[in-house]
Enzyme design. Structure first.
Site, short mmCIF file in Angstrom:
data_model
loop_
_atom_site.label_atom_id
_atom_site.label_comp_id
_atom_site.label_asym_id
_atom_site.label_seq_id
_atom_site.Cartn_x
_atom_site.Cartn_y
_atom_site.Cartn_z
N GLY A 1 0.83 -1.21 0.11
CA GLY A 1 -0.07 0.06 -0.11
C GLY A 1 0.88 1.19 0.12
N SER A 2 0.35 2.50 0.75
CA SER A 2 1.12 3.61 0.60
C SER A 2 2.29 3.59 1.34
CB SER A 2 0.16 4.66 1.10
OG SER A 2 -0.98 4.75 0.51
N THR A 3 2.79 2.62 2.16
CA THR A 3 4.14 2.51 2.43
C THR A 3 5.20 2.52 1.41
OG1 THR A 3 4.33 0.03 2.69
CG2 THR A 3 3.43 1.56 4.89
N PHE A 4 4.72 2.01 0.19
CA PHE A 4 5.71 1.98 -0.73
C PHE A 4 5.88 3.13 -1.18
CE2 PHE A 4 6.91 1.01 -5.11
CZ PHE A 4 7.86 -0.06 -5.04
N LYS A 5 5.35 4.36 -0.97
CA LYS A 5 5.33 5.53 -1.67
C LYS A 5 6.82 6.06 -1.22
CE LYS A 5 0.52 6.65 -1.95
NZ LYS A 5 -0.86 7.13 -1.26
#
Length: 491
Positions: A215-219
């Site tokens: 999810g957004s942790t990959f940002k």
């Protein structure tokens, strides 16, 4: 008569020579075959005829050996078994060994030639020595904080020391007690069957053996790629990102959970986790550069061992632009273990350098003499130091005033990134709640810990499921435990 006696003596001598040759053949060339024969019980009896060496945390054993007085004399015991099961694994008289019990079996069982003062001769003679000990890199306080934080929930926690790669905590929930599998009584097969039938898979090591959409942790990875590629030069400049964002070549419109994402600068987009901004950035960076950056962080690596194997985290290289947009926000085929995401946070904290994680600090003989030490772990540059410095600022902003305020720790600088990952058919499953972070005490010269937390069964009663609400408090407790615990003793 004398001639017959000579013939008889000669024949007896031939028989004696044949017996000696055969004995030498069996002992020198065929011994391994007989040792490994399933019908040979001597090896098994010898294996369990002495106490097994111990696995240590903070210098204290979390394993033991119990004298049963039976044919297979010693059974394995575990202290706080469920808490340490994702590290120790089990040593069973019926089902073998797993995890550290398996990879360090030679030392623990006393068969490693290096346990002998004369290892070359010992290896040839296949001697068994008193079991040695395996000292782990874990911090007991951090392991306990992670375990208690996940109590009653399904998920995993991984924590590492950014500057060295030492694994400080590794927890998977739900867990199990390895002691239930140690012996050979009738209860052991029943426990084995129950554990394997359990839908929650308590024996699955979710911290290193299961991959999730991050999810957004990959940002964090996407932002680093954009900065390194020069797609973003000023983190406070508008990004010309529409809201909603139509995925390239499709009619599918990507939206945001937060308002104010249209044309948001990278700083605000990271702080409030704007999908549209990062999907567009991933497309602008391009599949090749995105994949290269992900690989530098550790994705697509199939050979990682800590020392037992870690599942491969993946970032798909063969994608079209719409798929690349989704991959860049941690969806589509992007998948990661919690340990991998802890490595991502650690790279930011460590000036862009990724240290290979490891779990065994040293192994020792029963008398305390050192057999082996971990040594320095390899270093890989995931991003430029200047990019890492900017990423630290962005992650600190998330905790100070963004979606990760639940991780704030008084007396420390904390950086983090929340994430909510959709999964299941048509995204019908309960979203995974993620949080990745790092922390540095006000009196510390460098960040001391990086953490990744994933909660599979996030609680919708808390309002919107999010890494900030469900996972960040667990990460905070682990980071506090590390910052407050004394530094480990030198090996």
């Amino acid at each position: 008569m004398t001639r017959h006696i000579r013939h008889a003596a000669f024949f007896c001598a031939l028989l004696m020579i044949a017996l000696l040759v055969n004995a030498a053949r069996i002992q020198l060339f065929k011994a391994r075959t007989y040792d490994d024969n399933i019908a040979n019980r001597r090896t098994t009896i010898a294996r369990y005829g002495q106490p097994r060496g111990d696995i240590l945390v903070d210098g204290r054993p979390v394993t033991g050996s119990q004298d049963t007085g039976e044919h297979l004399r010693y059974e394995r015991t575990y202290t706080n078994g469920p808490m340490y099961a994702p590290v120790t694994g089990f040593a069973s008289q019926m089902y073998g060994t797993t995890l550290l019990e398996a990879t360090e079996d030679g030392v623990l069982a006393g068969t490693d030639p290096l346990l002998s003062p004369f290892p070359v001769w010992s290896g040839a003679a296949r001697d068994r020595h008193p079991g040695g000990d395996v000292a782990t890199t874990l911090r007991g306080a951090a392991q306990k904080a992670a375990f208690e934080g996940l109590e009653g929930r399904k998920g995993a926690v991984a924590a590492v020391e950014p500057s060295t790669g030492r694994i400080l905590a590794l927890v998977s929930a739900p867990s199990y007690d390895p002691s239930a599998l140690s012996g050979n009584g009738s209860s052991v097969p029943r426990s084995w069957s129950t554990l394997n039938r359990d839908r929650d898979k308590p024996m699955l090591n979710r911290a290193v053996r299961k991959t999730y959409p991050p999810g957004s942790t990959f940002k964090v990875v996407t932002a680093a790629a954009a900065l390194d590629a020069g797609v973003i030069e000023d983190v406070d400049k508008p990004t010309r990102s529409p809201d909603p964002y139509t995925l390239p070549g499709t009619r599918t419109r990507l939206t945001n959970a937060s308002e104010g994402c249209e044309n948001a600068a990278l700083r605000k987009a990271f702080e409030w986790s704007c999908n549209t901004v990062f999907a567009k950035l991933g497309v602008e960076v391009g599949a090749e550069r995105m994949a290269a950056t992900a690989q530098a962080f550790g994705f697509n690596r199939a050979d990682l061992r800590i020392p037992y194997s870690v599942a491969r985290s993946t970032f798909d290289r063969e994608v079209d632009r719409a798929q690349l947009a989704l991959s860049s926000i941690g969806q589509f085929n992007t998948r990661a273990t919690p340990l991998q995401m802890a490595m991502v946070a650690a790279a930011v904290a460590n000036g862009g350098q990724v240290r290979t994680p490891y779990l065994v600090e040293r192994t020792t003989r029963a008398g305390g003499g050192t057999v082996s030490t971990a040594g320095s772990s390899p270093v890989r540059q995931a991003m430029r130091p200047s990019t890492a410095a900017r990423m630290k600022e962005l992650m600190v902003d998330v905790v100070r005033e963004g979606t990760g305020t639940g991780a704030w720790i008084p007396g420390a600088t904390v950086g983090g990134k929340t994430g909510t990952a959709q999964h299941g058919l048509g995204n019908s499953g309960t979203p995974y709640a993620w949080f990745v972070s790092w922390a540095q005490g006000d009196h510390d010269a460098e960040p001391k810990v990086a953490v990744a937390v994933v909660v599979e069964d996030a609680d919708p009663d808390r309002g919107e499921i999010s890494g900030g609400g469900d996972a960040a408090p667990i990460a905070r407790s682990v980071m506090e435990a590390v910052l407050k615990s004394p530094a480990p003793r030198a090996p």
